[in-house]
Motif scaffolding. Structure first.
Motif, PDB file in Angstrom:
ATOM      1  N   SER A  54       0.837  -1.208   0.000  1.00  0.00           N
ATOM      2  CA  SER A  54       0.000   0.000   0.000  1.00  0.00           C
ATOM      3  C   SER A  54       0.864   1.247   0.000  1.00  0.00           C
ATOM      4  N   LEU A  55       1.878   1.245   0.837  1.00  0.00           N
ATOM      5  CA  LEU A  55       2.764   2.404   0.906  1.00  0.00           C
ATOM      6  C   LEU A  55       3.512   2.607  -0.415  1.00  0.00           C
ATOM      7  N   VAL A  56       3.957   1.517  -1.019  1.00  0.00           N
ATOM      8  CA  VAL A  56       4.666   1.611  -2.293  1.00  0.00           C
ATOM      9  C   VAL A  56       3.721   2.139  -3.378  1.00  0.00           C
ATOM     10  N   ALA A  57       2.461   1.712  -3.347  1.00  0.00           N
ATOM     11  CA  ALA A  57       1.483   2.222  -4.315  1.00  0.00           C
ATOM     12  C   ALA A  57       1.296   3.731  -4.136  1.00  0.00           C
ATOM     13  N   LEU A  58       1.192   4.181  -2.900  1.00  0.00           N
ATOM     14  CA  LEU A  58       1.060   5.619  -2.638  1.00  0.00           C
ATOM     15  C   LEU A  58       2.320   6.362  -3.071  1.00  0.00           C
ATOM     16  N   HIS A  59       3.454   5.749  -2.852  1.00  0.00           N
ATOM     17  CA  HIS A  59       4.734   6.340  -3.242  1.00  0.00           C
ATOM     18  C   HIS A  59       4.776   6.541  -4.755  1.00  0.00           C
ATOM     19  N   GLY A  60       4.238   5.582  -5.486  1.00  0.00           N
ATOM     20  CA  GLY A  60       4.287   5.639  -6.938  1.00  0.00           C
ATOM     21  C   GLY A  60       3.275   6.557  -7.586  1.00  0.00           C
ATOM     22  N   CYS A  61       2.128   6.753  -6.934  1.00  0.00           N
ATOM     23  CA  CYS A  61       1.084   7.530  -7.612  1.00  0.00           C
ATOM     24  C   CYS A  61       0.666   8.769  -6.846  1.00  0.00           C
ATOM     25  N   GLY A  62       1.267   9.036  -5.716  1.00  0.00           N
ATOM     26  CA  GLY A  62       0.929  10.254  -4.974  1.00  0.00           C
ATOM     27  C   GLY A  62      -0.420  10.139  -4.295  1.00  0.00           C
ATOM     28  N   ASN A  98     -12.061  14.475   1.030  1.00  0.00           N
ATOM     29  CA  ASN A  98     -11.997  15.293  -0.176  1.00  0.00           C
ATOM     30  C   ASN A  98     -12.932  16.493   0.032  1.00  0.00           C
ATOM     31  N   PRO A  99     -12.403  17.725  -0.018  1.00  0.00           N
ATOM     32  CA  PRO A  99     -13.252  18.891   0.229  1.00  0.00           C
ATOM     33  C   PRO A  99     -14.347  19.078  -0.815  1.00  0.00           C
ATOM     34  N   ASP A 100     -14.139  18.509  -2.030  1.00  0.00           N
ATOM     35  CA  ASP A 100     -15.142  18.628  -3.086  1.00  0.00           C
ATOM     36  C   ASP A 100     -16.203  17.537  -3.040  1.00  0.00           C
ATOM     37  N   ASN A 101     -15.930  16.475  -2.308  1.00  0.00           N
ATOM     38  CA  ASN A 101     -16.888  15.376  -2.174  1.00  0.00           C
ATOM     39  C   ASN A 101     -16.627  14.722  -0.824  1.00  0.00           C
ATOM     40  N   ARG A 102     -17.368  15.097   0.168  1.00  0.00           N
ATOM     41  CA  ARG A 102     -17.100  14.692   1.544  1.00  0.00           C
ATOM     42  C   ARG A 102     -17.255  13.189   1.772  1.00  0.00           C
ATOM     43  N   ARG A 103     -17.800  12.476   0.779  1.00  0.00           N
ATOM     44  CA  ARG A 103     -17.920  11.018   0.929  1.00  0.00           C
ATOM     45  C   ARG A 103     -16.622  10.307   0.552  1.00  0.00           C
ATOM     46  N   GLU A 104     -15.683  11.030  -0.048  1.00  0.00           N
ATOM     47  CA  GLU A 104     -14.427  10.427  -0.495  1.00  0.00           C
ATOM     48  C   GLU A 104     -13.289  10.716   0.484  1.00  0.00           C
ATOM     49  N   VAL A 105     -12.434   9.725   0.626  1.00  0.00           N
ATOM     50  CA  VAL A 105     -11.243   9.850   1.448  1.00  0.00           C
ATOM     51  C   VAL A 105     -10.034   9.803   0.520  1.00  0.00           C
ATOM     52  N   VAL A 106      -9.096  10.722   0.744  1.00  0.00           N
ATOM     53  CA  VAL A 106      -7.873  10.773  -0.050  1.00  0.00           C
ATOM     54  C   VAL A 106      -6.706  10.416   0.861  1.00  0.00           C
ATOM     55  N   LEU A 107      -5.850   9.513   0.376  1.00  0.00           N
ATOM     56  CA  LEU A 107      -4.691   9.039   1.134  1.00  0.00           C
ATOM     57  C   LEU A 107      -3.413   9.623   0.540  1.00  0.00           C
ATOM     58  N   SER A 108      -2.470   9.949   1.406  1.00  0.00           N
ATOM     59  CA  SER A 108      -1.150  10.387   0.943  1.00  0.00           C
ATOM     60  C   SER A 108      -0.106   9.959   1.963  1.00  0.00           C
ATOM     61  N   LEU A 109       1.126   9.804   1.491  1.00  0.00           N
ATOM     62  CA  LEU A 109       2.231   9.446   2.381  1.00  0.00           C
ATOM     63  C   LEU A 109       2.627  10.653   3.227  1.00  0.00           C
ATOM     64  N   THR A 110       2.983  10.388   4.453  1.00  0.00           N
ATOM     65  CA  THR A 110       3.610  11.414   5.284  1.00  0.00           C
ATOM     66  C   THR A 110       5.103  11.411   4.956  1.00  0.00           C
ATOM     67  N   PRO A 111       5.832  12.411   5.404  1.00  0.00           N
ATOM     68  CA  PRO A 111       7.293  12.354   5.193  1.00  0.00           C
ATOM     69  C   PRO A 111       7.909  11.086   5.798  1.00  0.00           C
ATOM     70  N   ALA A 112       7.394  10.649   6.953  1.00  0.00           N
ATOM     71  CA  ALA A 112       7.908   9.410   7.559  1.00  0.00           C
ATOM     72  C   ALA A 112       7.584   8.207   6.682  1.00  0.00           C
ATOM     73  N   GLY A 113       6.407   8.183   6.068  1.00  0.00           N
ATOM     74  CA  GLY A 113       6.035   7.103   5.163  1.00  0.00           C
ATOM     75  C   GLY A 113       6.910   7.096   3.929  1.00  0.00           C
ATOM     76  N   GLN A 114       7.195   8.278   3.414  1.00  0.00           N
ATOM     77  CA  GLN A 114       8.070   8.423   2.247  1.00  0.00           C
ATOM     78  C   GLN A 114       9.466   7.869   2.562  1.00  0.00           C
ATOM     79  N   ARG A 115      10.006   8.261   3.707  1.00  0.00           N
ATOM     80  CA  ARG A 115      11.344   7.782   4.104  1.00  0.00           C
ATOM     81  C   ARG A 115      11.352   6.264   4.277  1.00  0.00           C
ATOM     82  N   LEU A 116      10.306   5.729   4.897  1.00  0.00           N
ATOM     83  CA  LEU A 116      10.235   4.288   5.127  1.00  0.00           C
ATOM     84  C   LEU A 116      10.222   3.522   3.800  1.00  0.00           C
TER      85      LEU A 116
END
Length: 182
Positions: A54-62, A98-116
């Motif tokens: 999951s983390l690698v997927a986030l790393h690859g696609c933001g 997601n501020p444009d659609n409150r039913r959606e959740v957006v995931l992103s890496l933290t700097p610690a996740g990026q480093r890991l």
């Protein structure tokens, strides 16, 4: 009759060769998974391989919508949500509505996740490089076109995925992950 026997012998040889290659690729796949597990064990964070994936997927696609993460991993949205909650508790990802659609959740890496992710991938790359360096030069050189050909052959497979513009939009591929409209 002789032509039939020759044709059958050639077919059997191809089947045997395909099976030998299949077994070799499966063994190499197990090796890469084992090296990934070792790389993951080298860091001081208790993660499973699916969590790392999951983390690698986030790393690859933001930043990506939760539903897109589920689709990328081939899991249900509820499974992706549980994984996201676990990764968020480890401060490796951020979950935002997601501020444009409150039913959606957006995931992103933290700097610690990026480093890991970079650390784990660095460990895995180093281990693979060590193995590759142990091969004679001729075998190393032969691996490159063979692995590229295998990867290219996978591009022609019908994996049962028939992406449409709508499914791409829903997966967060065509539009900005924070903007639900294409």
């Amino acid at each position: 009759m002789s032509e039939q026997r020759n044709g059958r012998a050639a077919e059997d040889a191809l089947d045997s060769e395909a099976e030998e290659v299949t077994l070799a690729v499966m063994a190499a796949s197990r090796l890469v998974v084992a090296l990934s597990a070792r790389a993951l064990a080298a860091v001081d964070v208790p993660l499973t391989l699916p969590q790392l994936r999951s983390l690698v997927a986030l790393h690859g696609c933001g930043p990506i919508k939760l539903v897109a993460m589920a689709a990328t991993l081939g899991v249900t949205p509820s499974t992706a949500l549980r994984m996201a909650e676990r990764l968020e508790s480890l401060a490796l990802i951020d979950r935002k509505v997601n501020p444009d659609n409150r039913r959606e959740v957006v995931l992103s890496l933290t700097p610690a996740g990026q480093r890991l992710v970079e650390e784990v991938l660095g460990h895995r790359r180093a281990e693979i490089r060590t193995l590759v360096e142990r091969l004679p030069a001729q075998q190393r050189a032969a691996l490159v076109p063979a692995l590229r050909a295998l990867t290219e052959a996978a591009d022609t497979l019908d994996l049962g995925i028939n992406p449409t513009e709508e499914s791409d939009r829903l997966a967060g591929i065509l539009d900005d992950p924070l903007n639900p409209t294409p």
